[in-house]
Design a protein around this motif. Structure first.
Motif, short mmCIF file in Angstrom:
data_model
loop_
_atom_site.label_atom_id
_atom_site.label_comp_id
_atom_site.label_asym_id
_atom_site.label_seq_id
_atom_site.Cartn_x
_atom_site.Cartn_y
_atom_site.Cartn_z
N UNK A 148 0.85 -1.18 0.00
CA UNK A 148 0.00 0.00 0.00
C UNK A 148 0.89 1.23 0.00
N UNK A 149 0.91 1.94 -1.12
CA UNK A 149 1.71 3.15 -1.25
C UNK A 149 0.81 4.35 -1.53
N UNK A 150 -0.27 4.46 -0.78
CA UNK A 150 -1.20 5.57 -0.98
C UNK A 150 -2.03 5.37 -2.22
N UNK A 151 -1.76 6.15 -3.27
CA UNK A 151 -2.51 6.04 -4.52
C UNK A 151 -2.13 4.80 -5.33
N UNK A 152 -1.04 4.16 -4.97
CA UNK A 152 -0.59 2.93 -5.65
C UNK A 152 -0.71 1.75 -4.70
N UNK A 153 -1.11 0.62 -5.25
CA UNK A 153 -1.16 -0.59 -4.44
C UNK A 153 -0.83 -1.78 -5.33
N UNK A 177 10.52 0.62 -1.89
CA UNK A 177 9.63 1.12 -2.95
C UNK A 177 8.90 2.30 -2.35
N UNK A 178 8.89 3.43 -3.07
CA UNK A 178 8.23 4.62 -2.51
C UNK A 178 7.55 5.43 -3.58
N UNK A 217 11.46 -3.94 1.80
CA UNK A 217 11.52 -5.40 1.74
C UNK A 217 12.94 -5.78 2.13
N UNK A 218 13.08 -6.54 3.22
CA UNK A 218 14.39 -6.86 3.80
C UNK A 218 14.59 -8.36 3.82
N UNK A 273 7.78 -4.12 5.59
CA UNK A 273 7.20 -3.19 6.54
C UNK A 273 7.13 -1.80 5.93
N UNK A 274 6.21 -0.99 6.48
CA UNK A 274 6.14 0.42 6.08
C UNK A 274 7.45 1.05 6.49
#
Length: 112
Positions: free
Chosen positions: A34-39, A81-82, A96-97, A106-107
């Motif tokens: 979940x990246x706000x307007x992108x998912x 990813x941002x 992603x780790x 995680x966020x």
């Protein structure tokens, strides 16, 4: 002994993450992004000891082609990813780790 190391590494990562939600991702099991307007989703496969991560994201509610990002993570490596926002607002980000034989998502706090 190997499981103990993984648990210690995961505990350390969760401590660093603080209150952010983190989730361990199983191989070939999609995990929501979940990246706000992108998912979208991310998953990984194990190929010759390397973890091949695939993330696919697209704008919500729009009929556009999604974007796919692929990378290979060695132990201790990570990728962020941002999506940017307006000046003065924090970006949406997910990290992603790879911790030994585990992948944690995680966020992530992102910069402008």
């Amino acid at each position: 002994m190997k499981i103990r190391n993984i648990l210690l590494a995961a505990a350390a990562a969760l401590t660093v993450i603080g209150s952010a939600q983190a989730a361990e991702v199983a191989p070939m099991r999609g995990h929501a992004i979940d990246l706000g307007d992108l998912s979208g989703t991310a998953y990984y496969t194990v190929e010759n000891g390397a973890f091949h991560v695939v993330a696919t994201i697209a704008p919500e509610g729009e009929h556009t082609l999604p974007v796919r990002f692929e990378t290979t993570l060695a132990p201790g490596q990570s990728v962020v990813l941002s999506t940017p926002h307006e000046l003065g607002f924090a970006a949406e980000a997910v990290e992603i780790v790879r911790l030994n034989d585990a992948v944690i998502m995680h966020k992530s706090p992102a910069t402008n």
